[in-house]
Design a protein around this motif. Structure first.
Motif, short mmCIF file in Angstrom:
data_model
loop_
_atom_site.label_atom_id
_atom_site.label_comp_id
_atom_site.label_asym_id
_atom_site.label_seq_id
_atom_site.Cartn_x
_atom_site.Cartn_y
_atom_site.Cartn_z
N ASP A 72 0.83 -1.20 0.00
CA ASP A 72 0.00 0.00 0.00
C ASP A 72 0.87 1.25 0.00
O ASP A 72 0.66 2.18 -0.80
N ALA A 90 -0.22 -6.87 -4.15
CA ALA A 90 -1.31 -6.48 -3.26
C ALA A 90 -2.61 -7.16 -3.65
O ALA A 90 -3.33 -7.69 -2.81
N GLN A 103 -6.45 -0.65 -6.50
CA GLN A 103 -5.04 -0.38 -6.81
C GLN A 103 -4.68 -0.89 -8.20
O GLN A 103 -3.96 -0.22 -8.95
N ARG A 116 -3.38 -7.93 2.55
CA ARG A 116 -2.60 -6.85 1.93
C ARG A 116 -1.56 -7.39 0.95
O ARG A 116 -1.06 -6.65 0.11
#
Length: 481
Positions: A51, A81, A86, A238
């Motif tokens: 992140d 990720a 994203q 994550r």
């Protein structure tokens, strides 16, 4: 679910926050600040702080001179990720860059991107870094055979330079595992980033590959231990690419042990509560395994919905691998319509790129036929599946196939894997290189061993393989492909 008592990821370390703060406050010069963000983002990509890495890299991409490099690195972080938001943010910056497109959006233009690979490889020449990237691209596009060839060349070129870069072994290892070169995959896992390196993501990735190889060869207890350690190193939500791979390894360990309920729990965690993939590329490898476990545990309806949602997402341009896995899933979940699905799954010769998956389809089809008293039709499929499992060293599946052979009235041989799999991963690698005609010196240069050590390995391996001369190795390797 993770094994009881598994260690839990403990969160972002303080040094990550400090690095990010330094990048932010590094200079009043916009370009210098962007360059600092770029370098810190690159480091954080390998440390599992994807992140933070993405935030820094996307900021660096705003500077025209750094745009291409920053987007390329951001694509890696987005893949690791695995989050949709994203992924789409990086995809929007990709333009027509085939590598970034393959990493962030591998489905819609799969055939077009795969067709571009040969020209890209030719332009890469002998550059090991570019070849490594293209090997990863080929693997993501399910061009596994081509990925293995590219990685072979990239690894050779890296060794000629004297050292392998961090993480390379693992990225190549998954292609080797999928292609049935399990010993080479385990060697790659062993050479992945070691414990205590400060790069937990890469360590967890190496653990996922090692755990998968252990599960497939029947060392299920060690597979669980290895995968559980991997899950303690990263936050699976994550670092989704690694998280789902660790779940897959745990699921396959349960399949190998015959605990289909526990297997279903692991594979189910590779998809969201709504049934979408947790990781937009890596989750799909579990579709058929999810269906197989569901069919044995009463979860057919839930699994069928997940398969249907996956079909819609993959409808634009499915690879031969995905077509085979989806048809296997349908065959297991819809037994009355199974035969046509099995036949389609086995019809494409390109599926030979994934020998373990092909052998599973052969075995499932044979079981379906035998239960309908079509013994004559079942036997050749059982024999073909058993031969592949032996070559791979897939001990639990050898046992299962031999049980089916006995039920079909065929006297099965003792459940031992192919002789090649009795060697260590390093010995198998040496044998394969020797079969290609390389001298002891050339093999030693590739593997960082002395010619004398290579000769010693060959001397100890020959009796186990039933050969007496180097000239016999090529035929032996060809016979087990």
């Amino acid at each position: 679910m993770a094994a009881a008592g598994a260690a839990v990821y403990t969160g972002q370390p303080r040094w990550v926050e400090q690095l990010a703060a330094k990048a932010e406050a590094s200079s009043d010069d916009v370009v210098l600040k962007a360059e600092a963000s770029l370098r810190v983002g690159q480091v954080l990509t390998l440390s599992a702080e994807h992140d933070t890495a993405l935030s820094l890299l996307l900021r660096a991409a705003e500077v025209p001179a750094l745009h291409r490099t920053a987007v390329t690195l951001a694509a890696v972080a987005a893949f690791y990720a695995g989050h949709e938001r994203q992924r789409l943010a990086v995809r929007a910056l990709a333009g027509d860059d085939p590598w970034v497109l393959a990493l962030t959006d591998p489905v819609p233009r799969r055939a077009e991107l795969a067709a571009a690979l040969p020209a890209l490889v030719e332009r890469a020449g002998t550059d090991p870094g570019r070849l490594t990237s293209l090997g990863g691209m080929a693997w993501l596009l399910d061009e596994t055979e081509q990925a293995v060839r590219i990685f072979d060349e990239a690894l050779h070129r890296w060794r000629m330079r004297g050292a392998l870069p961090a993480g390379l072994g693992c990225s190549a290892g998954w292609a080797y595992l999928d292609h049935g070169r399990w010993a080479q995959a385990r060697t790659a896992a062993e050479k992945a980033t070691p414990a205590g390196s400060g790069m937990p993501h890469l360590e967890a990735a190496g653990r996922s590959l090692e755990a998968a190889a252990l599960a497939l060869t029947g060392d299920t207890e060690q597979a669980r231990v290895t995968a559980t350690i991997g899950l303690s190193l990263v936050d699976p939500d994550r670092s989704r690419a690694v998280g789902v791979r660790l779940r897959w390894a745990l699921g396959m360990a349960e399949v190998a042990d015959g605990d289909h309920g526990a297997a279903y729990e692991q594979f189910r965690q590779m998809f969201t509560d709504e049934g979408d993939p947790v990781h937009y590329a890596c989750s799909y490898a579990a579709l058929a395994e999810l269906a197989a476990a569901a069919a044995r545990t009463g979860h057919e309806a839930e699994a069928a919905e997940i398969v249907e949602r996956a079909e819609k997402r993959l409808a634009e341009d499915r690879s031969p691998r995905m077509r085979a896995l989806i048809h296997r899933a349908h065959a297991l979940l819809e037994p009355e319509e199974a035969e046509s699905h099995f036949e389609i799954a086995l019809a494409d010769p390109a599926a030979a790129q994934w020998p373990f998956e092909r052998a599973q389809i052969l075995l499932d089809h044979a079981e379906w036929l035998r239960r309908r008293r079509r013994i004559t039709d079942a036997r050749p499929k059982l024999l073909a599946a058993t031969e592949i499992f032996r070559r791979l060293g897939a001990r639990p599946w050898i046992d299962r196939a031999q049980g089916e052979l006995r039920a079909a009235g065929v006297e099965a041989e003792p459940a031992t894997p192919d002789a090649l799999t009795s060697l260590t991963p390093q010995q198998q690698h040496i044998i394969r290189l020797a079969a290609q005609g390389l001298s002891n010196r050339e093999i030693g240069e590739r593997l960082f061993l002395s010619p004398r050590t290579v000769g010693s390995h060959l001397y100890r391996s020959f009796p186990k393989l039933g050969v007496t001369a180097r000239s016999q190795l090529r035929d032996l390797i060809e016979s087990v492909r």
